[in-house]
Design a protein around this motif. Sequence first.
Motif, PDB file in Angstrom:
ATOM      1  N   ALA A   1       0.835  -1.205   0.000  1.00  0.00           N
ATOM      2  CA  ALA A   1       0.000   0.000   0.000  1.00  0.00           C
ATOM      3  C   ALA A   1       0.868   1.253   0.000  1.00  0.00           C
ATOM      4  N   ALA A   2       1.926   1.237   0.801  1.00  0.00           N
ATOM      5  CA  ALA A   2       2.835   2.385   0.851  1.00  0.00           C
ATOM      6  C   ALA A   2       3.552   2.579  -0.481  1.00  0.00           C
ATOM      7  N   LEU A   3       3.999   1.489  -1.095  1.00  0.00           N
ATOM      8  CA  LEU A   3       4.666   1.579  -2.401  1.00  0.00           C
ATOM      9  C   LEU A   3       3.710   2.099  -3.470  1.00  0.00           C
ATOM     10  N   ALA A   4       2.471   1.628  -3.430  1.00  0.00           N
ATOM     11  CA  ALA A   4       1.479   2.086  -4.397  1.00  0.00           C
ATOM     12  C   ALA A   4       1.251   3.583  -4.241  1.00  0.00           C
ATOM     13  N   ARG A   5       1.058   4.029  -3.032  1.00  0.00           N
ATOM     14  CA  ARG A   5       0.794   5.450  -2.789  1.00  0.00           C
ATOM     15  C   ARG A   5       1.994   6.307  -3.180  1.00  0.00           C
ATOM     16  N   ALA A   6       3.191   5.860  -2.833  1.00  0.00           N
ATOM     17  CA  ALA A   6       4.395   6.622  -3.183  1.00  0.00           C
ATOM     18  C   ALA A   6       4.567   6.719  -4.696  1.00  0.00           C
ATOM     19  N   SER A   7       4.343   5.619  -5.395  1.00  0.00           N
ATOM     20  CA  SER A   7       4.508   5.653  -6.856  1.00  0.00           C
ATOM     21  C   SER A   7       3.474   6.559  -7.513  1.00  0.00           C
ATOM     22  N   VAL A   8       2.263   6.567  -7.005  1.00  0.00           N
ATOM     23  CA  VAL A   8       1.234   7.450  -7.554  1.00  0.00           C
ATOM     24  C   VAL A   8       1.582   8.907  -7.276  1.00  0.00           C
ATOM     25  N   LEU A   9       2.064   9.201  -6.079  1.00  0.00           N
ATOM     26  CA  LEU A   9       2.444  10.578  -5.764  1.00  0.00           C
ATOM     27  C   LEU A   9       3.595  11.060  -6.644  1.00  0.00           C
ATOM     28  N   ILE A  10       4.539  10.189  -6.923  1.00  0.00           N
ATOM     29  CA  ILE A  10       5.645  10.549  -7.817  1.00  0.00           C
ATOM     30  C   ILE A  10       5.115  10.827  -9.223  1.00  0.00           C
ATOM     31  N   PHE A  11       4.180   9.995  -9.681  1.00  0.00           N
ATOM     32  CA  PHE A  11       3.564  10.215 -10.999  1.00  0.00           C
ATOM     33  C   PHE A  11       2.853  11.566 -11.042  1.00  0.00           C
ATOM     34  N   VAL A  12       2.029  11.849 -10.028  1.00  0.00           N
ATOM     35  CA  VAL A  12       1.271  13.104 -10.000  1.00  0.00           C
ATOM     36  C   VAL A  12       2.215  14.302  -9.957  1.00  0.00           C
ATOM     37  N   LEU A  13       3.265  14.204  -9.161  1.00  0.00           N
ATOM     38  CA  LEU A  13       4.235  15.290  -9.096  1.00  0.00           C
ATOM     39  C   LEU A  13       4.923  15.505 -10.442  1.00  0.00           C
ATOM     40  N   ALA A  14       5.380  14.428 -11.056  1.00  0.00           N
ATOM     41  CA  ALA A  14       6.062  14.537 -12.357  1.00  0.00           C
ATOM     42  C   ALA A  14       5.129  15.104 -13.423  1.00  0.00           C
ATOM     43  N   ALA A  15       3.903  14.623 -13.461  1.00  0.00           N
ATOM     44  CA  ALA A  15       2.950  15.112 -14.463  1.00  0.00           C
ATOM     45  C   ALA A  15       2.607  16.581 -14.217  1.00  0.00           C
ATOM     46  N   SER A  16       2.467  16.966 -12.969  1.00  0.00           N
ATOM     47  CA  SER A  16       2.154  18.361 -12.649  1.00  0.00           C
ATOM     48  C   SER A  16       3.312  19.287 -13.018  1.00  0.00           C
ATOM     49  N   LEU A  17       4.530  18.861 -12.709  1.00  0.00           N
ATOM     50  CA  LEU A  17       5.693  19.672 -13.078  1.00  0.00           C
ATOM     51  C   LEU A  17       5.841  19.772 -14.593  1.00  0.00           C
ATOM     52  N   TRP A  18       5.584  18.676 -15.299  1.00  0.00           N
ATOM     53  CA  TRP A  18       5.624  18.710 -16.765  1.00  0.00           C
ATOM     54  C   TRP A  18       4.595  19.696 -17.292  1.00  0.00           C
ATOM     55  N   PHE A  19       3.375  19.641 -16.758  1.00  0.00           N
ATOM     56  CA  PHE A  19       2.301  20.530 -17.206  1.00  0.00           C
ATOM     57  C   PHE A  19       2.672  21.992 -16.963  1.00  0.00           C
ATOM     58  N   LEU A  20       3.206  22.271 -15.791  1.00  0.00           N
ATOM     59  CA  LEU A  20       3.617  23.646 -15.492  1.00  0.00           C
ATOM     60  C   LEU A  20       4.670  24.138 -16.474  1.00  0.00           C
ATOM     61  N   ARG A  21       5.651  23.296 -16.725  1.00  0.00           N
ATOM     62  CA  ARG A  21       6.787  23.700 -17.560  1.00  0.00           C
ATOM     63  C   ARG A  21       6.428  23.744 -19.044  1.00  0.00           C
ATOM     64  N   CYS A  22       5.846  22.671 -19.536  1.00  0.00           N
ATOM     65  CA  CYS A  22       5.634  22.543 -20.988  1.00  0.00           C
ATOM     66  C   CYS A  22       4.348  23.183 -21.489  1.00  0.00           C
ATOM     67  N   ARG A  23       3.283  23.062 -20.749  1.00  0.00           N
ATOM     68  CA  ARG A  23       2.004  23.589 -21.221  1.00  0.00           C
ATOM     69  C   ARG A  23       1.768  25.036 -20.811  1.00  0.00           C
ATOM     70  N   LEU A  24       2.108  25.367 -19.572  1.00  0.00           N
ATOM     71  CA  LEU A  24       1.855  26.723 -19.090  1.00  0.00           C
ATOM     72  C   LEU A  24       3.060  27.638 -19.227  1.00  0.00           C
ATOM     73  N   GLY A  25       4.228  27.050 -19.494  1.00  0.00           N
ATOM     74  CA  GLY A  25       5.432  27.857 -19.656  1.00  0.00           C
ATOM     75  C   GLY A  25       5.947  28.460 -18.360  1.00  0.00           C
ATOM     76  N   CYS A  26       5.564  27.893 -17.235  1.00  0.00           N
ATOM     77  CA  CYS A  26       6.030  28.378 -15.931  1.00  0.00           C
ATOM     78  C   CYS A  26       7.232  27.569 -15.484  1.00  0.00           C
ATOM     79  N   ARG A  27       8.132  28.247 -14.859  1.00  0.00           N
ATOM     80  CA  ARG A  27       9.284  27.552 -14.284  1.00  0.00           C
ATOM     81  C   ARG A  27       8.933  27.142 -12.861  1.00  0.00           C
ATOM     82  N   PRO A  28       8.808  25.837 -12.591  1.00  0.00           N
ATOM     83  CA  PRO A  28       8.461  25.404 -11.233  1.00  0.00           C
ATOM     84  C   PRO A  28       9.545  25.815 -10.234  1.00  0.00           C
TER      85      PRO A  28
END
Length: 143
Positions: free
Chosen positions: A27-54
């Motif tokens: 359960a802990a591994l599942a939650r950690a991997s999902v949080l890493i995915f959400v963080l990576a996707a959010s940072l990608w969206f900020l940088r590539c789609r919105l043009g913001c520097r995180p």
Amino acid sequence: FAVNIIGAALSLALGLILSASLGIVGAALARASVLIFVLAASLWFLRCRLGCRPPLTQLGLLFVSALASAYVAGLLSSHVPGLLGFLLSVPAAALVYFLLVRVLRAIPDEDIESLQGLFAHGPVRLQRGTGVALRVLLGNRRQ
């Protein structure tokens, strides 16, 4: 919004799959991997789609503060058993977090000014409380 919906679905699916085979560690591994995915996707969206520097430096400093806080809480709760350990570890962890945020200057001045502007239109009691909290986080910085 879509990333968080996908993250919630992944969290449920991976949690069920990994918990069945690995128990609480799964359960802990599942939650950690999902949080890493959400963080990576959010940072990608900020940088590539919105043009913001995180603000990776500030995020890193906040992470260090949170990690040290969790370490203190774990250390205290492992050495002082039961409810007393819990009652000591929570305020100690909060104190360590706030002190490190202040010492490391993890919150930029611009963000503090934005928070002050946000709370300036609220009730007087909220303004006072946030003013005190911001002074604690700011230290000798301007307000």
